[in-house]
Design a protein around this motif. Structure first.
Motif, mmCIF file in Angstrom:
data_model
loop_
_atom_site.group_PDB
_atom_site.id
_atom_site.type_symbol
_atom_site.label_atom_id
_atom_site.label_comp_id
_atom_site.label_asym_id
_atom_site.label_seq_id
_atom_site.Cartn_x
_atom_site.Cartn_y
_atom_site.Cartn_z
ATOM 1 N N MET A 1 -21.346 -3.813 8.152
ATOM 2 C CA MET A 1 -20.652 -5.021 8.544
ATOM 3 C C MET A 1 -19.380 -4.687 9.324
ATOM 4 N N ARG A 2 -18.757 -3.570 8.983
ATOM 5 C CA ARG A 2 -17.570 -3.176 9.751
ATOM 6 C C ARG A 2 -17.948 -2.899 11.209
ATOM 7 N N ALA A 3 -19.078 -2.232 11.418
ATOM 8 C CA ALA A 3 -19.524 -1.943 12.785
ATOM 9 C C ALA A 3 -19.876 -3.227 13.519
ATOM 10 N N LEU A 4 -20.492 -4.146 12.837
ATOM 11 C CA LEU A 4 -20.815 -5.435 13.444
ATOM 12 C C LEU A 4 -19.544 -6.159 13.848
ATOM 13 N N ALA A 5 -18.574 -6.210 12.963
ATOM 14 C CA ALA A 5 -17.305 -6.870 13.275
ATOM 15 C C ALA A 5 -16.606 -6.175 14.443
ATOM 16 N N ALA B 1 -17.951 -4.771 16.911
ATOM 17 C CA ALA B 1 -18.659 -5.104 18.158
ATOM 18 C C ALA B 1 -18.228 -6.451 18.719
ATOM 19 N N ARG B 2 -17.533 -7.255 17.907
ATOM 20 C CA ARG B 2 -16.976 -8.552 18.317
ATOM 21 C C ARG B 2 -18.027 -9.506 18.895
ATOM 22 N N PRO B 3 -19.105 -9.783 18.171
ATOM 23 C CA PRO B 3 -20.059 -10.780 18.659
ATOM 24 C C PRO B 3 -19.420 -12.162 18.643
ATOM 25 N N ASP B 4 -19.988 -13.078 19.418
ATOM 26 C CA ASP B 4 -19.478 -14.451 19.433
ATOM 27 C C ASP B 4 -19.687 -15.143 18.092
ATOM 28 N N ALA B 5 -20.754 -14.772 17.400
ATOM 29 C CA ALA B 5 -21.060 -15.358 16.092
ATOM 30 C C ALA B 5 -22.076 -14.465 15.391
ATOM 31 N N VAL B 6 -22.185 -14.658 14.101
ATOM 32 C CA VAL B 6 -23.191 -13.983 13.284
ATOM 33 C C VAL B 6 -24.027 -15.064 12.628
ATOM 34 N N PHE B 7 -25.342 -14.951 12.756
ATOM 35 C CA PHE B 7 -26.260 -15.896 12.131
ATOM 36 C C PHE B 7 -26.976 -15.186 10.990
#
Length: 107
Positions: free
Chosen positions: A1-5, A7-13
C-alpha cells in the motif's frame, strides 16, 4: 500500500470484500491500518458493497459507511475521473429488502 500511495493514483477502487467479517470491528481496524498510506496521502478510496460486508453481526454497513461517507448510505455509486465513469452496484439481492433493491434499480 505504501508503494501504491507513492505512485499517486487519482483514486483507488477496492471492489468489495474489504474484510472477511463485516460485523467485526477488529477486521475493520485491520483494513484501516492497511489503507493508512493511501488515506494519509489524500488519495480517494472508493468501494463496492459486497457479500462480506453483510456477514457477521450485521454491523458491516455501519463500518463501511463510516469509512466511505461519500456513499451517503447508499450501496451504489457513480464516480467520474476524467473521461472514465465508474458505476458501482450492489448485486447482493438476497441481502436487500425489496424496497432497497428497487431504489437501486430506479437509480
Amino acid at each position: 500500500m505504501r508503494a501504491l500511495a507513492a505512485a499517486r493514483p487519482d483514486a483507488v477502487f477496492v471492489l468489495g470484500d474489504l474484510v472477511f467479517d463485516g460485523g467485526s470491528a477488529r477486521h475493520w481496524a485491520a483494513l484501516d491500518a492497511l489503507m493508512a498510506p493511501v488515506r494519509d496521502a489524500g488519495i480517494p478510496a472508493l468501494t463496492a458493497f459486497s457479500n462480506h460486508e453483510y456477514w457477521g453481526s450485521r454491523g458491516g454497513e455501519r463500518h463501511l459507511f463510516a469509512r466511505f461517507p461519500h456513499l451517503g448510505g447508499r450501496r451504489w455509486d457513480e464516480v467520474a475521473y476524467g473521461s472514465i465513469r465508474v458505476v458501482v452496484l450492489d448485486s447482493n439481492i438476497d441481502e436487500r429488502t425489496p424496497a432497497a433493491w428497487d431504489a437501486q434499480i430506479r437509480w
